[in-house]
Design a protein around this motif. Structure first.
Motif, PDB file in Angstrom:
ATOM      1  N   GLY A  46       0.814  -1.214   0.000  1.00 14.97           N
ATOM      2  CA  GLY A  46       0.000   0.000   0.000  1.00 14.97           C
ATOM      3  C   GLY A  46       0.844   1.258   0.000  1.00 14.97           C
ATOM      4  N   LEU A  47       1.934   1.248   0.779  1.00 18.43           N
ATOM      5  CA  LEU A  47       2.819   2.418   0.828  1.00 18.43           C
ATOM      6  C   LEU A  47       3.544   2.624  -0.498  1.00 18.43           C
ATOM      7  CD1 LEU A  47       4.315   1.969   4.421  1.00 18.43           C
ATOM      8  CD2 LEU A  47       2.781   3.800   3.655  1.00 18.43           C
ATOM      9  N   GLU A  98       2.398   1.842  -3.419  1.00 16.56           N
ATOM     10  CA  GLU A  98       1.410   2.424  -4.338  1.00 16.56           C
ATOM     11  C   GLU A  98       1.163   3.894  -4.012  1.00 16.56           C
ATOM     12  OE1 GLU A  98      -0.255   1.187  -7.112  1.00 16.56           O
ATOM     13  OE2 GLU A  98       1.374  -0.276  -6.908  1.00 16.56           O
ATOM     14  N   LEU A  99       1.089   4.199  -2.714  1.00 15.95           N
ATOM     15  CA  LEU A  99       0.832   5.577  -2.273  1.00 15.95           C
ATOM     16  C   LEU A  99       1.989   6.502  -2.658  1.00 15.95           C
ATOM     17  CD1 LEU A  99      -1.143   7.361  -0.599  1.00 15.95           C
ATOM     18  CD2 LEU A  99       0.247   6.807   1.400  1.00 15.95           C
ATOM     19  N   LEU A 100       3.207   5.968  -2.612  1.00 16.14           N
ATOM     20  CA  LEU A 100       4.401   6.775  -2.872  1.00 16.14           C
ATOM     21  C   LEU A 100       4.994   6.510  -4.265  1.00 16.14           C
ATOM     22  CD1 LEU A 100       6.093   6.188   0.620  1.00 16.14           C
ATOM     23  CD2 LEU A 100       4.739   8.174  -0.084  1.00 16.14           C
ATOM     24  N   LYS A 101       4.177   5.969  -5.168  1.00 13.46           N
ATOM     25  CA  LYS A 101       4.696   5.518  -6.472  1.00 13.46           C
ATOM     26  C   LYS A 101       5.280   6.646  -7.321  1.00 13.46           C
ATOM     27  CE  LYS A 101       0.076   5.631  -8.563  1.00 13.46           C
ATOM     28  NZ  LYS A 101      -0.994   4.789  -9.188  1.00 13.46           N
ATOM     29  N   THR A 154      11.112   5.928  -1.657  1.00 15.41           N
ATOM     30  CA  THR A 154      10.007   5.122  -1.144  1.00 15.41           C
ATOM     31  C   THR A 154      10.507   4.107  -0.119  1.00 15.41           C
ATOM     32  OG1 THR A 154       8.746   5.344  -3.198  1.00 15.41           O
ATOM     33  CG2 THR A 154       8.192   3.484  -1.772  1.00 15.41           C
TER      34      THR A 154
END
Length: 392
Positions: free
Chosen positions: A161-162, A164-167, A174
Motif C-alpha cells: 500500500g505504501l 502504491e501511495l508513494l509511487k 520510497t
C-alpha cells in the motif's frame, strides 16, 4: 496468582500479550523485509553472492546470542527485561535503515536488529513455556507463532500500500520512507511489554541444581539433526528472487511472500495443538519432508501454479519447523534451564543457517538458482531420515 490463572482463547493472558507484541513487531519487520533484497541489489548495488551472504549473515547473527541470554535469564529468573531490551534494539535499528548508504552500514544495522532478536528470543520462549498449562506447550507456541505470522501477513500488505501511495517518488526514497514508518508498530509493542507483560521466572526455584538436559544423548542428537536441517534453510530472499527470475515485479513477489505468511499464520496454531497429541517428534520429521517438497517445487517452478504451490508448501514447512521444535525443547528442558536449552536450539540452528545461504548464493552465482533449492531439498531429506534415530 490471578494473572497466571486468567485465560483467553484457551491460553494464558501472558501468552496472549506476548502474541500481541510479536504481531506488532513482526508487522514492523515485514514492512521492510520484502523490500530488502531489491534495496540491497538496486540501491546499494550488492551482487548475487554478496546479497545472499548478507541475507544469510543477518538471519544467523541473532542465534549466536540466544543461548547466552537464555542462560542469563535462567540465572536471574527475570525474562521481561531481556524481552524489552531485545525488541527495543530491533525497533531502533529498523527505523535507522532509512539513512543507510552502503551495504556494510545496512549490514551493521541489521546486525543490531538480530542482536536484539538474540537478546529476547530465548527469554521470551522460556516465558511462554512458564506461562503455559502443562502438556499444552504446543498450543501456546502455536498461538504465538500464529500471531507473529499474522503480523508478517499485515506487514507486506502495508508495504504494498505504501509503495502504491508513494509511487510518484523515486524507488530509493520510497524504500527509505517505509524503513522509517516501520518503527511505529515496534514502538507500540514496547508499550505493551512495559505496561502489561508479567514475569514468571521468579516463580521457578532460584537454586540451579540437577543434571542438565543438554547432557542428554537424545537432545544432542536432535541438535545435530537441527544443524543438518538448517543447512537446507535458505533465506526467504531466495524465494522472492525466484519469483522475480520468472518475470514477476517486486510488488508481485511481495504478494507471493504475503501468501507464504498467510499459510504460515493459518497453519501454526492448529499444528501446535495437533503436536500436543500427535507427537512433536513425528511432526518435526514430517516438516523436513514438506521442506524438501517445497525446495523441489521452487527449483522446477516455471509457471504460476507451481510457484504458488511452492510458496504454500514453504509456509507449511516454516510453520512446523518454527513452532514445534521450540515446544519440543521446552518439554525436554528442566524448570531451572528452559532459557538455556531453548537458547541452545536457536544457537545451533542459527550457526548453520548462515552457511546455508552462503552455499545457496554460491550455487546461484556459479550455476543457477535451481541448484540452490536442490541442495536445500537434499539436506532436508537427510534430516528427515536422521529423525528416526531421535527418541520421543
Amino acid at each position: 496468582m490471578e494473572e497466571k490463572e486468567r485465560r483467553i482463547f484457551g491460553i494464558s493472558w501472558n501468552v496472549f500479550l506476548l502474541g500481541i507484541v510479536s504481531f506488532l513487531n513482526d508487522m514492523s519487520s515485514e514492512m521492510i523485509i520484502p523490500i530488502m533484497p531489491s534495496y540491497l541489489m538496486e540501491v546499494l548495488d550488492a551482487g548475487k553472492l554478496l546479497s545472499g551472504s548478507v541475507m544469510g549473515a543477518i538471519e544467523s547473527m541473532s542465534s549466536l546470542f540466544k543461548v547466552a541470554f537464555g542462560y542469563v535469564s535462567d540465572r536471574f529468573k527475570r525474562r521481561k527485561a531481556f524481552v524489552f531490551a531485545g525488541y527495543a534494539l530491533s525497533t531502533l535499528s529498523k527505523g535507522a535503515l532509512a539513512f543507510t548508504r552502503h551495504w556494510w552500514d545496512f549490514l551493521l544495522l541489521r546486525a543490531v536488529d538480530r542482536v536484539g532478536k538474540g537478546v529476547r528470543t530465548a527469554p521470551r520462549d522460556a516465558l511462554i513455556a512458564e506461562s503455559s498449562e502443562k502438556g499444552k506447550t504446543g498450543k501456546s507456541f502455536g498461538f504465538h507463532r500464529m500471531m507473529d505470522t499474522l503480523g508478517a501477513v499485515a506487514g507486506p500488505l502495508i508495504a504494498i500500500g505504501l509503495i502504491e501511495l508513494l509511487k510518484d517518488l523515486p524507488a530509493e526514497t520510497t524504500y527509505r520512507h517505509i524503513f522509517l514508518l516501520s518503527a511505529v508498530p515496534g514502538a507500540i509493542s514496547l508499550l505493551v511489554i512495559i505496561l502489561f507483560v508479567k514475569d514468571r521466572g521468579g516463580e521457578v526455584k532460584r537454586k540451579i541444581k540437577g543434571i542438565s538436559t543438554l547432557r542428554s544423548r537424545n537432545l544432542q542428537l536432535f541438535l545435530a539433526v537441527v544443524a543438518i536441517g538448517a543447512l537446507g534453510r535458505y533465506s526467504y530472499a531466495f524465494t522472492m528472487w525466484k519469483a522475480q527470475e520468472l518475470g514477476y515485479s517486486v510488488v508481485q513477489s511481495m504478494a507471493f511472500y504475503a501468501l507464504f505468511n498467510l499459510i504460515y499464520a493459518l497453519s501454526a496454531y492448529p499444528l501446535g495443538v495437533i503436536s500436543d497429541g500427535f507427537g512433536k517428534k513425528r511432526l518435526i520429521t514430517l516438516g523436513f519432508g514438506v521442506a524438501a517438497l517445497a525446495a523441489v517445487a521452487f527449483a522446477y517452478a516455471r509457471d504460476l501454479y507451481t510457484l504458488m504451490a511452492a510458496f504454500v508448501l514453504y509456509g507449511i514447512y516454516i510453520a512446523i519447523e518454527d513452532t514445534i521444535p521450540r515446544a519440543y525443547m521446552a518439554d525436554l528442558a528442566k524448570e531451572f534451564e528452559k532459557g538455556t536449552v531453548i537458547g541452545a536450539y536457536h544457537t545451533v540452528f542459527g550457526v548453520f543457517v548462515f552457511p546455508a545461504s552462503v552455499i545457496a548464493g554460491w550455487l546461484w552465482s556459479s550455476y543457477s538458482l535451481a541448484y540452490a533449492f536442490i541442495f536445500a531439498a537434499a539436506m532436508n531429506l537427510v534430516a528427515m531420515v536422521l529423525m528416526a534415530f531421535v527418541g520421543e
